[in-house]
Write an enzyme that holds these catalytic residues in place. Structure first.
Site, short mmCIF file in Angstrom:
data_model
loop_
_atom_site.label_atom_id
_atom_site.label_comp_id
_atom_site.label_asym_id
_atom_site.label_seq_id
_atom_site.Cartn_x
_atom_site.Cartn_y
_atom_site.Cartn_z
N GLY A 1 -7.29 -11.12 -2.96
CA GLY A 1 -7.27 -12.45 -2.34
C GLY A 1 -6.87 -13.55 -3.29
CB ALA A 2 -7.35 -16.23 -4.91
CG HIS B 1 -1.24 -11.83 -4.09
ND1 HIS B 1 -1.83 -12.96 -4.58
CD2 HIS B 1 -1.89 -10.79 -4.68
CE1 HIS B 1 -2.81 -12.63 -5.42
NE2 HIS B 1 -2.85 -11.32 -5.50
P1 AMP Z 1 -4.83 -8.96 -7.46
O1 AMP Z 1 -5.12 -9.71 -6.22
O2 AMP Z 1 -4.79 -9.81 -8.69
O3 AMP Z 1 -5.66 -7.71 -7.60
O4 AMP Z 1 -3.33 -8.44 -7.31
C1 AMP Z 1 -2.91 -7.72 -6.19
C2 AMP Z 1 -1.54 -7.17 -6.45
O5 AMP Z 1 -0.64 -8.25 -6.70
C3 AMP Z 1 -1.48 -6.26 -7.68
O6 AMP Z 1 -0.63 -5.16 -7.41
C4 AMP Z 1 -0.91 -7.16 -8.73
O7 AMP Z 1 -0.22 -6.47 -9.76
C5 AMP Z 1 0.05 -8.01 -7.91
N1 AMP Z 1 0.35 -9.27 -8.59
C6 AMP Z 1 -0.54 -10.13 -9.14
N2 AMP Z 1 0.11 -11.16 -9.73
C7 AMP Z 1 1.44 -10.95 -9.54
C8 AMP Z 1 2.62 -11.65 -9.91
N3 AMP Z 1 2.58 -12.79 -10.59
N4 AMP Z 1 3.82 -11.13 -9.54
C9 AMP Z 1 3.87 -9.96 -8.83
N5 AMP Z 1 2.79 -9.25 -8.45
C10 AMP Z 1 1.59 -9.73 -8.80
#
Ligand code: AMP
Length: 273
Positions: free
Chosen positions: A28-29, A34
């Site tokens: 989230g957030a 994402h």
């Molecule tokens: P999180 O919500 O931080 O667990 O991230 C969810 C997914 O989004 C994971 O596969 C992360 O690697 C991906 N993600 C997070 N930040 C980025 C970004 N800046 N660019 C691309 N993918 C991202």
């Protein structure tokens, strides 16, 4: 767009649809990073599922589980605008059992770099991703290259447990100043954000050194560390796609990773060469 919080209800609904599924797991957030994963999923699948779950088992004691940003209503709107079909928002009880059977991260690859800074973190990640993949049974699942070691371990888990899913890596999305987008960037003060820019700068500098023919990783790492000063650096590492530390950069098989503490916020970034 459907919002589902029960694992069994989601399973039942998806099996009835009998369509190709693109799946984006998140905590989230949601931000543009994402959304970029969601866009990739939208391109190649009939149904797009996004999960929003702040997974407690991947946070170590004393980490930011309680204060991790939660923005459920805004996230639902973002998903709707991005063309998501189903948002899965389980609570902890919907996913975890007492005294349960556990998936654990591998002894070596799960405990170097990010796994050394956060021992046990990847076991929590793999545990929840295994559950989520089994519930959603996606055709494709999308993960960011920003969390390179996480992506690598998930690819290993899919291989070792013979899971029927294609993992699709997605490039890192950055802000206009170069900082990799992260839900944790909201913790940064204005001054800290300026300091945090040393991280992408050090990576950019490394890629320039390599394009000038310097391939000795010790030399590159030393210059990166100088740029990162005075940040508290968790690690600067140059590894191959198997996550083994290398002495020389080989373009096409190299990831340069940085983890640094800015104020009290731990930030990760990397480039793939
Ligand atoms: P999180 O919500 O931080 O667990 O991230 C969810 C997914 O989004 C994971 O596969 C992360 O690697 C991906 N993600 C997070 N930040 C980025 C970004 N800046 N660019 C691309 N993918 C991202």
């Amino acid at each position: 767009m459907k919002i589902i919080s029960s694992a069994n209800e989601l399973k039942k609904y998806l099996r009835e649809q009998n369509k190709s599924i693109g799946y984006v797991p998140t905590m989230g957030a949601l931000h543009e990073g994402h959304i970029s994963l969601i866009r990739e999923a939208r391109k190649n699948n009939a149904l797009v599922v996004v999960s929003i779950f702040v997974n407690p088992t991947q946070f170590l004691a004393g980490e930011d589980l309680q204060k991790y940003p939660r923005r459920d209503e805004a996230d639902k709107k973002i998903c709707e605008l991005a063309g998501v079909d189903i948002v899965f928002m389980p609570d902890t009880q919907a996913l975890y059992f007492d005294d349960e059977v556990k998936i654990v991260a591998p002894n070596v690859r799960g405990y170097v770099l990010e796994g050394a800074t956060r021992p046990g973190h990847f076991s929590g990640v793999l545990r929840v991703v295994m559950k989520l993949l089994n519930i959603v049974k996606p055709t494709h699942a999308y993960f960011g290259k920003k969390d390179a070691q996480q992506l690598n371990l998930i690819e290993l888990m899919v291989k070792h447990y013979f899971l029927d899913v294609t993992i699709v890596p997605v490039d890192t999305v950055r802000d206009s100043d170069g900082l990799a987008l992260s839900s944790r960037n909201v913790y940064l003060s204005k001054e800290e954000r300026q300091e945090a820019l040393k991280i992408p700068k050090s990576l950019y500098h490394a890629s320039k050194m390599i394009s000038n023919g310097i391939i000795a990783t010790q030399e590159i790492e030393a210059e990166m560390l100088a740029i990162l000063e005075p940040l508290e650096v968790g690690y600067v590492a140059i590894v191959n796609r198997e996550f083994e530390v290398v002495k020389e950069v080989s373009v096409g098989n190299c990831i340069i990773l940085v983890e640094a503490l800015v104020g009290s916020t731990r930030l990760l970034d990397n480039i793939w060469l």
